[in-house]
Design a protein around this motif. Structure first.
Motif, PDB file in Angstrom:
ATOM      1  N   SER A   1     -12.856  -2.065   0.314  1.00 28.23           N
ATOM      2  CA  SER A   1     -13.921  -1.075   0.454  1.00 28.23           C
ATOM      3  C   SER A   1     -13.366   0.308   0.799  1.00 28.23           C
ATOM      4  CB  SER A   1     -14.917  -1.511   1.514  1.00 28.23           C
ATOM      5  OG  SER A   1     -14.303  -1.531   2.780  1.00 28.23           O
ATOM      6  N   ASN A   2     -12.150   0.398   1.332  1.00 30.09           N
ATOM      7  CA  ASN A   2     -11.527   1.681   1.673  1.00 30.09           C
ATOM      8  C   ASN A   2     -10.241   1.852   0.870  1.00 30.09           C
ATOM      9  OD1 ASN A   2     -13.464   2.291   3.612  1.00 30.09           O
ATOM     10  ND2 ASN A   2     -12.330   1.224   5.211  1.00 30.09           N
ATOM     11  N   PRO A   3     -10.298   2.425  -0.332  1.00 31.52           N
ATOM     12  CA  PRO A   3      -9.073   2.558  -1.141  1.00 31.52           C
ATOM     13  C   PRO A   3      -8.055   3.528  -0.549  1.00 31.52           C
ATOM     14  CG  PRO A   3     -10.954   3.600  -2.235  1.00 31.52           C
ATOM     15  CD  PRO A   3     -11.467   2.919  -1.001  1.00 31.52           C
ATOM     16  N   LYS A   4      -8.450   4.374   0.386  1.00 26.20           N
ATOM     17  CA  LYS A   4      -7.531   5.325   1.007  1.00 26.20           C
ATOM     18  C   LYS A   4      -6.550   4.643   1.960  1.00 26.20           C
ATOM     19  CE  LYS A   4     -10.897   9.032   0.823  1.00 26.20           C
ATOM     20  NZ  LYS A   4     -11.708   9.955   1.602  1.00 26.20           N
ATOM     21  N   MET A   5      -6.833   3.400   2.366  1.00 32.04           N
ATOM     22  CA  MET A   5      -5.996   2.710   3.349  1.00 32.04           C
ATOM     23  C   MET A   5      -4.723   2.151   2.735  1.00 32.04           C
ATOM     24  SD  MET A   5      -7.533   3.019   6.214  1.00 32.04           S
ATOM     25  CE  MET A   5      -6.753   1.794   7.224  1.00 32.04           C
ATOM     26  N   ASP A   6      -4.576   2.130   1.403  1.00 30.59           N
ATOM     27  CA  ASP A   6      -3.378   1.588   0.756  1.00 30.59           C
ATOM     28  C   ASP A   6      -2.240   2.484   1.033  1.00 30.59           C
ATOM     29  OD1 ASP A   6      -4.745  -0.517  -0.230  1.00 30.59           O
ATOM     30  OD2 ASP A   6      -5.190   0.456  -2.138  1.00 30.59           O
TER      31      ASP A   6
END
Length: 86
Positions: free
Chosen positions: A81-86
């Motif tokens: 749900s949070n693609p920025k966390m990769d």
């Protein structure tokens, strides 16, 4: 709020059941055993027939696997749900 109250009620009921079983155990002369999960780690305790311990170990392993599945799936859903966390 409601789930918090339900959780607290379940914990209270569990304590009452444990308290009642403590007083009933010595009177009946039977064995006792149980499984407590702290996180995904099962703690198995008991006295008496060793066949009960084997069943409790199997239950503890099953509950540990279920807890790990829930834990890992929540991490996977959060990262998805949070693609920025990769």
């Amino acid at each position: 709020m409601r789930l918090t109250l339900v959780g607290m009620a379940l914990i209270f009921i569990g304590f009452l059941i444990l308290l009642a079983s403590t007083f009933a155990g010595p009177l009946s002369g039977s064995s006792f055993s149980g499984v407590v999960l702290i996180g995904p780690i099962p703690i198995i305790f008991g006295k008496g027939y060793s066949g009960d311990i084997i069943q409790l170990m199997i239950i503890g392993i099953i509950f540990t696997i279920i807890a790990l599945i829930f834990f890992l799936s929540s991490i996977w859903i959060f990262r998805r749900s949070n693609p920025k966390m990769d």
